[in-house]
Design a protein around this motif. Structure first.
Motif, PDB file in Angstrom:
ATOM      1  N   UNK A  65       0.939  -1.324  -0.023  1.00  0.00           N
ATOM      2  CA  UNK A  65      -0.073  -0.162  -0.106  1.00  0.00           C
ATOM      3  C   UNK A  65       0.952   1.116  -0.107  1.00  0.00           C
ATOM      4  N   UNK A  66       0.682   2.041  -1.163  1.00  0.00           N
ATOM      5  CA  UNK A  66       1.803   3.127  -1.349  1.00  0.00           C
ATOM      6  C   UNK A  66       1.241   4.055  -1.937  1.00  0.00           C
ATOM      7  N   UNK A 199       5.777   8.002  10.799  1.00  0.00           N
ATOM      8  CA  UNK A 199       7.423   8.801  10.519  1.00  0.00           C
ATOM      9  C   UNK A 199       7.720   8.963   9.153  1.00  0.00           C
ATOM     10  N   UNK A 200       9.107   9.702   9.214  1.00  0.00           N
ATOM     11  CA  UNK A 200       9.606   9.924   7.669  1.00  0.00           C
ATOM     12  C   UNK A 200      11.183  10.242   7.745  1.00  0.00           C
ATOM     13  N   UNK A 233       0.518   4.850  11.028  1.00  0.00           N
ATOM     14  CA  UNK A 233       0.109   3.671   9.894  1.00  0.00           C
ATOM     15  C   UNK A 233       0.848   4.163   8.684  1.00  0.00           C
ATOM     16  N   UNK A 234       1.775   5.317   8.472  1.00  0.00           N
ATOM     17  CA  UNK A 234       2.709   5.700   7.414  1.00  0.00           C
ATOM     18  C   UNK A 234       3.804   6.047   7.594  1.00  0.00           C
ATOM     19  N   UNK A 235       4.822   5.486   6.621  1.00  0.00           N
ATOM     20  CA  UNK A 235       6.150   5.800   6.687  1.00  0.00           C
ATOM     21  C   UNK A 235       6.597   6.391   5.293  1.00  0.00           C
ATOM     22  N   UNK A 309       2.512  -5.258   9.001  1.00  0.00           N
ATOM     23  CA  UNK A 309       2.389  -4.182   9.745  1.00  0.00           C
ATOM     24  C   UNK A 309       1.334  -3.256   9.599  1.00  0.00           C
ATOM     25  N   UNK A 310       0.796  -3.491   7.943  1.00  0.00           N
ATOM     26  CA  UNK A 310      -0.402  -2.648   7.769  1.00  0.00           C
ATOM     27  C   UNK A 310      -0.029  -1.274   7.664  1.00  0.00           C
ATOM     28  N   UNK A 311       1.328  -0.924   7.051  1.00  0.00           N
ATOM     29  CA  UNK A 311       1.993   0.342   6.912  1.00  0.00           C
ATOM     30  C   UNK A 311       2.001   0.834   5.554  1.00  0.00           C
TER      31      UNK A 311
END
Length: 457
Positions: A65-66, A199-200, A233-235, A309-311
């Motif tokens: 998922x991106x 995080x980024x 939920x996002x990186x 991890x659903x990220x």
């Protein structure tokens, strides 16, 4: 006097771009040079769209998922923002003007990523108002965002917390592990005013393993932040996907052959200071290789770790989306003989080739477009200078081996300049106008269509 010198002149021919060739072969480049009366950049938005689709296909194929954000700093042209919007991508911005430009060309607020250090309060207010994601660089910036979100009471601020890397411990960007822990606590106390989405990070260079390793660390941080009650939920892995301007053999042959004698005034450059003009994996292939990389200590590739991890994986490519999406054209307005070579002076400056202003050289061979299409007649080495009074203002220090004698009025095309070369350092020095950007549409026609780009500022 024409100079013909035979010699082992190193070359770096670029990978073919049929769309760019068509602009030249159709006579459109010469027509535009006449109509615009000076240097210009031409843009090939279909190439941008194809690069974007290729990256999106890699994400889908890897089961990740991106979401792709176009790094607008790589080129200010509006057409690439428009293609990002219509192609289902977002835009990475770092100023109020960039944010407004993106909104004005069709990008939804929630598809904006706001990056950079110590962001202006006006930029932060706009970002919160339009539900853009903000990559938070420091604790004091997080405090400003929380204050603005609590004061506005319109909608929560969407944030990613930017992490430092162990591989770049002296970077002025991002937060240390202890600072990230403090940031998470402050986000938790801010309640509904802040949505801590994850995080980024941004890394210099193009190595894949450090990116996979840091992404895996941030996956673990996301899982721990969720235990605290945060969304996480996002990186975002930033940019840094390399492209190839040339094939492997040409690049390695060039590196082995080039010597100070091949440059005007014996100019020297460190080979490791050049952009890597060939990469074993580039663009979308580099993204695929990154997703297949196993982070240190993991038996699973990064793609599986993200899925388990659903990220959602976010990336902010610039140059990789702009590969073969444009070129720059100058007209020769002076030819001067030197010892066995010539110095050409063009109607512009090296500020339009940004690589020169990082103590480096834009190495892909420029193409000579002669007014008279005669057959190649020999080898005519020439370096290329700008129409300014500065010794250092050289577009190309290297002596390029042209197959025709360069003449006043001929054109020089610098290939594949859309990514960072065109305008990150441009300046109206000597009151010279900035080269306009021309959008080339309908390259499937015998005669391409063109229009000026609609950049607002």
């Amino acid at each position: 006097m024409e100079v013909t010198v035979a010699g082992p002149w190193p070359t770096l021919p670029v990978l073919p771009s049929p769309a760019a060739h068509q602009v030249v072969d159709s006579g459109l480049a010469a027509e535009l040079a006449y109509a615009l009366g000076g240097p210009f950049h031409f843009l090939l938005p279909d190439a941008f769209a194809a690069n974007l689709v290729a990256m999106q296909d890699v994400l889908t194929g890897a089961g990740v998922d991106g979401f792709v954000y176009y790094a607008k700093k790589a080129n200010k042209a509006a057409v690439f923002v428009e293609r990002a919007a219509t192609g289902g991508a977002g835009v990475d911005v770092s100023s109020t003007a960039e944010l407004r430009e993106a909104l004005g060309h069709g990008v939804r607020g929630e598809h904006l990523m706001v990056t950079g250090p110590a962001k202006d309060p006006a930029l932060l207010r706009l970002a919160i108002t339009h539900s853009a994601t903000i990559a938070v660089d420091a604790l004091d910036e997080l405090d400003r965002i929380i204050s603005l979100a609590l004061t506005g009471r319109v909608r929560p601020a969407r944030v990613l917390l930017r992490a430092m890397s162990d591989t770049q411990p002296h970077s002025r960007f991002g937060m240390s592990d202890s600072e990230l822990n403090t940031a998470l606590e402050r986000c938790l106390r801010a309640g509904d005013a802040i949505r801590t989405e994850g995080f980024s990070f941004h890394l210099s260079g193009y190595a894949l393993q450090p990116r996979a390793d840091l992404a895996a660390r941030l996956i673990d941080r996301c899982l721990k932040a969720r235990v605290m009650g945060l969304e996480a939920s996002r990186i975002s892995i930033g940019g840094g996907l390399p492209i190839s301007y040339a094939d492997a053999r040409s690049w390695h042959t060039f590196l082995e052959a080039h010597h100070p004698a091949h440059y005007h005034a014996g100019k020297t450059f460190r080979s490791d200071g050049f952009y890597p003009y060939h990469s074993p994996v580039a663009g979308a292939e580099a993204l695929a290789a990154l997703l297949a990389t196993r982070p240190e200590g993991s038996e699973s590739p990064l793609s599986e770790l993200l899925g388990d991890a659903g990220i959602e994986l976010l990336l902010e490519p610039g140059r990789a989306l702009l590969d073969r999406a444009g070129a720059t054209v100058f007209r020769i307005q002076g030819v001067k003989d030197r010892d066995g070579y010539q110095i050409l002076t063009v109607d512009g400056t090296s500020l339009s080739l940004s690589e020169q202003w990082f103590n480096s050289e834009f190495l892909p061979d420029p193409q000579l477009i002669p007014q008279e299409r005669d057959a190649p007649t020999g080898v005519f080495p020439a370096s290329i200078g700008a129409a300014t009074c500065l010794e250092s203002d050289m577009l190309t220090w290297r002596k390029i081996a042209f197959p025709h004698p360069p003449r006043i009025g001929d054109l020089l095309l610098y290939p594949n300049t859309a990514g960072y070369q065109m305008d990150s350092n441009e300046s109206p020095f000597h009151d010279l106008p900035l080269p306009p950007k021309v959008v080339i549409d309908r390259t499937d026609r015998a005669r391409p269509r063109w229009r000026l780009d609609r950049h607002f500022t």
